[in-house]
Scaffold this motif. Sequence first.
Motif, short mmCIF file in Angstrom:
data_model
loop_
_atom_site.label_atom_id
_atom_site.label_comp_id
_atom_site.label_asym_id
_atom_site.label_seq_id
_atom_site.Cartn_x
_atom_site.Cartn_y
_atom_site.Cartn_z
N GLY A 163 37.28 -14.54 30.91
CA GLY A 163 36.23 -14.35 31.98
C GLY A 163 35.03 -13.66 31.17
N ARG A 164 35.21 -13.30 30.18
CA ARG A 164 34.06 -12.33 29.41
C ARG A 164 32.90 -13.53 28.95
N GLU A 165 31.63 -13.18 29.18
CA GLU A 165 30.56 -14.13 28.83
C GLU A 165 30.45 -13.86 27.21
N LEU A 166 30.39 -15.05 26.50
CA LEU A 166 29.90 -15.04 25.07
C LEU A 166 29.25 -16.20 24.88
N THR A 167 27.86 -16.00 24.47
CA THR A 167 26.93 -16.89 24.06
C THR A 167 26.11 -16.39 22.56
N PRO A 168 25.93 -17.49 21.91
CA PRO A 168 25.07 -17.12 20.65
C PRO A 168 23.96 -16.11 20.89
N GLY A 169 23.61 -15.07 19.98
CA GLY A 169 22.65 -14.15 20.16
C GLY A 169 23.03 -12.84 21.06
N LEU A 170 24.15 -13.11 21.87
CA LEU A 170 24.52 -11.85 22.71
C LEU A 170 24.90 -10.43 21.85
N MET A 171 24.33 -9.32 21.99
CA MET A 171 24.90 -8.18 21.53
C MET A 171 26.00 -7.93 22.44
N LEU A 172 27.27 -7.38 21.56
CA LEU A 172 28.21 -6.90 22.32
C LEU A 172 28.36 -5.52 22.79
N ASP A 173 29.08 -4.83 23.69
CA ASP A 173 29.00 -3.90 23.97
C ASP A 173 30.26 -3.26 24.40
N GLY A 174 30.68 -1.89 24.69
CA GLY A 174 31.95 -1.70 25.14
C GLY A 174 33.09 -1.52 24.00
N ASP A 175 34.22 -2.16 24.67
CA ASP A 175 35.41 -2.12 23.69
C ASP A 175 35.11 -2.96 22.56
N LEU A 176 34.36 -4.20 22.89
CA LEU A 176 34.39 -5.47 22.03
C LEU A 176 33.36 -4.89 20.67
N GLU A 177 32.34 -4.00 21.11
CA GLU A 177 31.57 -3.57 19.91
C GLU A 177 32.52 -2.47 19.09
N THR A 178 33.29 -1.58 19.76
CA THR A 178 33.92 -0.69 19.04
C THR A 178 34.99 -1.57 17.93
N ARG A 194 45.56 -9.76 5.81
CA ARG A 194 44.57 -10.10 6.67
C ARG A 194 44.90 -9.59 7.97
N VAL A 195 43.72 -9.15 8.81
CA VAL A 195 43.84 -8.70 10.05
C VAL A 195 43.70 -10.20 10.98
N SER A 196 45.05 -10.04 11.75
CA SER A 196 45.15 -11.12 12.61
C SER A 196 44.47 -10.89 13.96
N ALA A 197 44.52 -9.59 14.34
CA ALA A 197 44.12 -9.13 15.65
C ALA A 197 43.82 -7.86 15.77
N VAL A 198 42.90 -7.66 16.66
CA VAL A 198 42.63 -6.09 16.73
C VAL A 198 42.40 -5.93 18.42
N GLU A 199 43.25 -4.66 18.57
CA GLU A 199 43.32 -4.10 19.92
C GLU A 199 42.14 -2.93 19.96
N ALA A 200 41.32 -2.94 21.14
CA ALA A 200 40.26 -1.43 21.01
C ALA A 200 40.20 -1.26 22.34
N THR A 201 40.31 0.02 22.55
CA THR A 201 40.05 0.73 23.90
C THR A 201 39.30 2.18 23.73
N ASP A 202 38.95 2.84 24.70
CA ASP A 202 37.98 4.10 24.44
C ASP A 202 38.64 4.93 23.72
N THR A 203 40.03 4.88 23.53
CA THR A 203 40.72 6.08 22.85
C THR A 203 41.83 5.54 21.56
N GLU A 204 41.79 4.13 21.42
CA GLU A 204 42.87 3.61 20.50
C GLU A 204 42.38 2.46 19.90
#
Length: 272
Positions: A163-178, A194-204
Amino acid sequence: MRSASVVVPFPLRHQGGRLDLVRLVPSARALLVAFGLLAGVLVAYVAARETSMFAVRTVQVDGAPPGVARKVERALASEMGESLLAMDLAAAEEAVEELPVVAEATFDRAFPHTLRVLVSAERRVAVIRQGARAYLVSRRARVIARIPLRTAVALPRIWVPKGRELTPGLMLDGDLETAVRAVTPLVGSGFPSRVSAVEATDTELTLHLRSGLEVRLGDASDVDLKLAVAQRVIPLLQPGSLFLDVSVVERPVAGTTLESQVEVESQGSTPP
């Protein structure tokens, strides 16, 4: 020894010895010549702006790989034939920096016919996966481009819901930016797996390595230091280790099950 002095005489009137200010005023002929020169300069400037005297014939792009340079040249195609003196450099800079592959651009008028552009390209650091789609992301957390699956395999993957919008040129924010900023130090660092996946929340922040190891970084503070500690500790782990917690860099903890916790001998593991 007495110091020498110089006296500059001013023109004086014979009556009363007052200054003859009239003689200091430029003559009408001198004023006419001065205004004529000024008018000539203005005419020459207007002619240079409005004619092909300084028309752009070449766009020279420096500092960017060929693919990015071609995109910049296409973005500036409308400037060809325009006068270097008349063109709006601020508008040209904005047009170039709107390209998702460009981080920064500076311009220089190289007379008589060259527009020189110094480009800093976006540096790719991760791939965002969204279902069957993949996007390159820069160190500034900017979406660069959509790419085919199973390309840029050396870069960490960050998974996001559809559901999250992703288009070229978009500046990410929130957990994705982190998440993006967390994996940025890994590029070119020689990280053990190699890192296969990243999980990001406000605290972890958690990195899932292709080897199966889970690296827990805690919050987003001191990420560079935590990754450096993890890079040194990973080769020391017991076979079968499932996680490494470096959220407290002075006391890295590992475990062979998700419940077990064994403090890793930190001697030599903390970077100087």
